[in-house]
Design a protein around this motif. Structure first.
Motif, mmCIF file in Angstrom:
data_model
loop_
_atom_site.group_PDB
_atom_site.id
_atom_site.type_symbol
_atom_site.label_atom_id
_atom_site.label_comp_id
_atom_site.label_asym_id
_atom_site.label_seq_id
_atom_site.Cartn_x
_atom_site.Cartn_y
_atom_site.Cartn_z
ATOM 1 N N SER A 1 0.834 -1.203 0.000
ATOM 2 C CA SER A 1 0.000 0.000 0.000
ATOM 3 C C SER A 1 0.864 1.246 0.000
ATOM 4 O O SER A 1 1.735 1.396 0.864
ATOM 5 C CB SER A 1 -0.910 0.010 1.235
ATOM 6 N N TYR A 2 0.616 2.116 -0.977
ATOM 7 C CA TYR A 2 1.360 3.365 -0.972
ATOM 8 C C TYR A 2 0.907 4.252 0.183
ATOM 9 O O TYR A 2 1.693 4.988 0.763
ATOM 10 C CB TYR A 2 1.207 4.119 -2.303
ATOM 11 N N ASP A 3 -0.387 4.174 0.507
ATOM 12 C CA ASP A 3 -0.940 5.021 1.576
ATOM 13 C C ASP A 3 -0.151 4.873 2.877
ATOM 14 O O ASP A 3 -0.001 5.807 3.636
ATOM 15 C CB ASP A 3 -2.398 4.633 1.879
ATOM 16 N N GLU B 1 -4.005 7.729 -6.107
ATOM 17 C CA GLU B 1 -3.089 7.233 -5.082
ATOM 18 C C GLU B 1 -2.913 8.341 -4.050
ATOM 19 O O GLU B 1 -2.693 9.492 -4.418
ATOM 20 C CB GLU B 1 -1.740 6.945 -5.750
ATOM 21 N N THR B 2 -3.023 7.993 -2.775
ATOM 22 C CA THR B 2 -2.824 9.006 -1.738
ATOM 23 C C THR B 2 -1.344 9.063 -1.357
ATOM 24 O O THR B 2 -0.743 8.040 -1.037
ATOM 25 C CB THR B 2 -3.650 8.653 -0.480
ATOM 26 N N LEU B 3 -0.778 10.247 -1.423
ATOM 27 C CA LEU B 3 0.643 10.413 -1.104
ATOM 28 C C LEU B 3 0.796 11.300 0.123
ATOM 29 O O LEU B 3 0.046 12.264 0.292
ATOM 30 C CB LEU B 3 1.383 11.052 -2.284
ATOM 31 N N GLU C 1 -2.574 14.483 -2.310
ATOM 32 C CA GLU C 1 -1.911 14.595 -1.005
ATOM 33 C C GLU C 1 -2.898 14.204 0.088
ATOM 34 O O GLU C 1 -4.122 14.349 -0.076
ATOM 35 C CB GLU C 1 -1.364 16.007 -0.781
ATOM 36 N N ASN C 2 -2.363 13.728 1.193
ATOM 37 C CA ASN C 2 -3.219 13.193 2.267
ATOM 38 C C ASN C 2 -3.787 14.307 3.158
ATOM 39 O O ASN C 2 -3.498 14.374 4.350
ATOM 40 C CB ASN C 2 -2.442 12.167 3.109
#
Lengths: 297, 405
Positions: A266-268, B201-203, B173-174
């Motif tokens: 998971s990248y999160d 995708e959350t970065l 971004e998160n």
């Protein structure tokens, strides 16, 4: 397969960068028993000195890299002299020193340096000049950043040099002696104060070099040090507090594992992964992969 | 002698009374600013908001102030941290007795601050918090001159639909802003063009290496990479997309959903990686310039030496509505100001503002907020020279979109 190689190479490069950063922290902790919360700010100062001396003074980036390293070493030495020495001056054993004071001092120093750079230089991020003009290098299926390759190579050279310095040189042996027993070392004629000063200078140099090498990649801003500092703390615990070799191995391991974890799990939670490892190590093997079980008393 | 004494005393009393009334009349009206002045939040944005508001404050004060009184700021540094914002607003309201709060430029901070403003029923004007949830709370004290995620997501979905693409990947971004906009874009695309495959995708915005996320796109690059991230993380992501040869390319275009192309430090941080980037902008020199925006623009250039960007005008507009609410209600009483804000129209730097009363994402939002879509076609390009694909209120001309050869 191409993705696998890409991830392994990127992880290795990041690991080498982590290693350069973490070894200095590990030396300070392992030998001096001080948790240096301002270590990330040594990185930040290195990045700023490198970028500003190249961009504003027009120095060759390679010269700026050396200037940044020297600036980090001087900063380390000055901080040891002004802020750390009063904590232990006159004591021969660290057990007498209230090292929680060092935690407070270095934490305050971290905030001071961040805010000082924010106000003096400014809050905007900026990209440092690259040490190589080629931004993209194609190696078969791999596409690599020229600066990252240089950063990895310089890291290997510096870490190898450090290892040889500690093992072979007189100063290195003195560092080993103080790490083993500060009081015993002083009885043998080694000046622990001078050695402490040297350790801070080396730690500052390594972190500043790391910052300088990453300035063309990480768009430094005043708080840029928090990310590498966090990684360094994880590495120091993972590798074994105070073990330089353990830190090097743990840094490379963390870089590669993070890279794969991000894509295949998971990248999160990529950055959480390191913290999970940290907790697991503290629970299962609190002295880390290569650390000693006890502390000097 | 007695008469003279009495007359003198009466005169002195009258003088002191008038002086004291004048002194009261000249007492400044305090307005609370909660902005980021030190890390980890965006000090760049905080500085821009402060500079712009100071310019407009000075303009107001030099023309006699509001209700015969000068306006004065009480500035609190929220550091971009929600908890700090909450305590800053608590202090501004209870200790400093400000008549309104404004200036905040980060959604997560707004979300915590509006709880306090709502509790004390003090007007709160949102300068740059894009998260829809700030509006969806439905607090009567909160008014929004800021862009909002729904309108940005809708516009971006329209653009993507016009591009006739198949696959879009988002890097978010998160934060409330980043994830909120990515989710909003997904929902808008599903409605407008269900054939487009979208995922994000959350970065971590504190991270410095997004290469693993970029590498996953290398073998099968998408048609569009949408960035819902703010600098410096957005700069790093943009550079790493370029390094890996993912974008910009003949197949893939980067679409920025934060309007970062007009940041003064943009080109220095991205160089070639910024070329061909498509961006939604809340300001473009081709937009209709009001008299106020021209004055602000000139004063800002004089003060800072930089070209103004959208945040300068957003900051001014949020102060405009506070000032005009006092003027229209002829009062600094919060309840009367809120009533004026609900019904009034306000001439700002970006046009005439009026707040919507429908519940949901547009609650007390200036819905007709102007925006444009433009593409950067050269390195170091000034915003005024970019390729304008969609002017304010105009249809989109996607035929002008360029890809690298």
């Amino acid at each position: 397969m191409s993705l696998f190689i890409d991830l392994a190479v990127n992880g290795l490069i990041m690991g080498l960068f982590y290693a350069l950063m973490a070894v200095g922290l590990s030396m300070i902790f392992g030998i001096l028993r001080i948790v240096n919360f301002a270590h990330g700010e040594f990185f930040m100062i290195g990045a700023y000195v490198y970028a500003l001396s190249a961009m504003k003074l027009g120095l060759n980036p390679w010269v700026s890299l050396v200037v940044a390293g020297i600036a980090g070493a001087i900063l380390g030495k000055v901080i040891e002299r002004l802020l750390m020495r009063p904590l232990y001056d006159g004591y021969q054993s660290w057990s007498i020193v209230k090292d929680e004071y060092a935690v407070v001092v270095t934490f305050a120093l971290s905030l001071l340096l961040i805010h000082l750079v924010d106000k003096v230089v400014g809050p905007s991020p900026f990209l440092g000049p690259s040490l190589v003009s080629t931004k993209r290098i194609a190696l078969g299926p791999l596409m690599l950043n020229g600066q990252k390759i240089i950063a990895a190579c310089v890291s290997v050279v510096v870490l190898t040099g450090l290892a040889l310095f500690i093992k072979k040189s007189v100063w290195g042996r003195q560092i080993q002696a103080v790490a083993q027993n500060r009081f015993g070392a002083s009885l043998a004629g080694i000046d622990p104060v001078k050695t402490t000063s040297l350790i801070f200078a080396i730690s500052g140099l390594l972190a500043a070099l790391s910052g300088a090498l990453m300035a063309p990649i990480m768009n430094p801003s005043p708080d840029v040090g928090s990310f590498p500092a966090l990684k360094s703390f994880i590495i120091v615990v993972l590798g074994g507090m105070g073990s330089i070799w353990g830190s090097m191995a743990a840094a490379v391991l963390l870089g590669v594992m993070e890279s794969f974890f991000a894509v295949y799990i998971s990248y999160d939670y990529r950055d959480t992964f390191g913290l999970m490892v940290l907790i697991a190590v503290l629970l299962i093997r609190p002295h880390g992969l290569a650390g000693r079980k006890g502390r000097e008393t | 002698m007695n008469t003279l004494k009495k007359t003198s005393l009466a005169g002195l009393f009258a003088y002191l009374s008038v002086s004291s009334v004048n002194a009261l009349a000249a007492d400044p009206i305090l307005i609370g600013l909660s902005i980021t002045q030190s890390p980890p939040g965006s000090v760049v944005q905080g500085t821009q908001v402060k500079d712009a508001m100071e310019i407009y404050r000075d303009m107001i004060n030099s023309s006699g102030g509001v209700l015969g009184r000068p306006i004065q700021f009480v500035i609190e540094d929220n550091q971009g941290i929600p908890e700090k914002g909450r305590s800053a607003v608590e202090k501004l309201i209870t200790k400093d007795k400000v008549v309104a709060i404004t200036g905040t430029h980060q959604s997560s901070v707004c979300l915590s601050e509006i709880e306090v403003a709502h509790r004390y029923q003090v007007p709160y004007v949102n300068t740059n918090c894009w998260a829809d949830s700030v509006r969806e709370k439905g607090y009567p004290e909160v008014f929004n001159t800021s862009p909002y995620n729904s309108v940005v997501a809708d516009s971006m979905a329209d653009t993507i639909k016009s591009m006739k693409v198949k696959r879009v990947v988002g890097f978010a971004e998160n934060t409330d802003y980043g994830i909120g906009l990515a989710k909003g874009l997904g929902a808008a695309l599903k409605k407008k063009d269900p054939s487009v495959e979208f995922k994000y995708e959350t970065l971590d915005r504190a991270s410095k290496d997004f290469t693993p996320a970029v590498l996953t796109l290398k073998s099968n690059p998408p048609d569009v990479v949408v960035l819902t991230m703010l600098p410096p993380a957005a700069y790093i992501a943009l550079n790493q997309l370029y390094e890996q040869g993912v974008a910009p390319s003949s197949k893939t275009i980067v679409y920025d959903g934060a309007g970062m192309a007009d940041y003064p430090d943009f080109w220095q941080n991205v160089n070639e990686a910024g070329k061909y980037m498509l961006t939604i902008g809340m300001y473009h020199p081709d937009m209709k310039q009001t008299e106020l925006s021209k004055q602000i623009s000139a004063a800002y250039k004089k003060k800072t030496g930089n070209e103004p960007n959208r945040l300068i005008f957003q900051a001014v507009d949020s102060l405009v509505v506070v000032v005009e609410a006092m003027k229209q209600s002829k009062s600094t009483d919060p309840a009367k100001m809120i009533a004026a804000l609900k019904t009034g129209t306000f001439d700002g730097a970006r046009g005439q503002m009026k707040f919507d009363s429908n519940p949901g994402v547009s609650f007390q939002q200036w819905v007709d907020i102007p925006y444009v879509n433009y593409q950067l076609t050269d390195v170091n390009q000034n915003v005024g020279k970019t390729s304008l694909l969609q002017g304010p209120g105009m249809p989109l001309n996607i035929g002008k979109l360029q890809h690298p050869k």
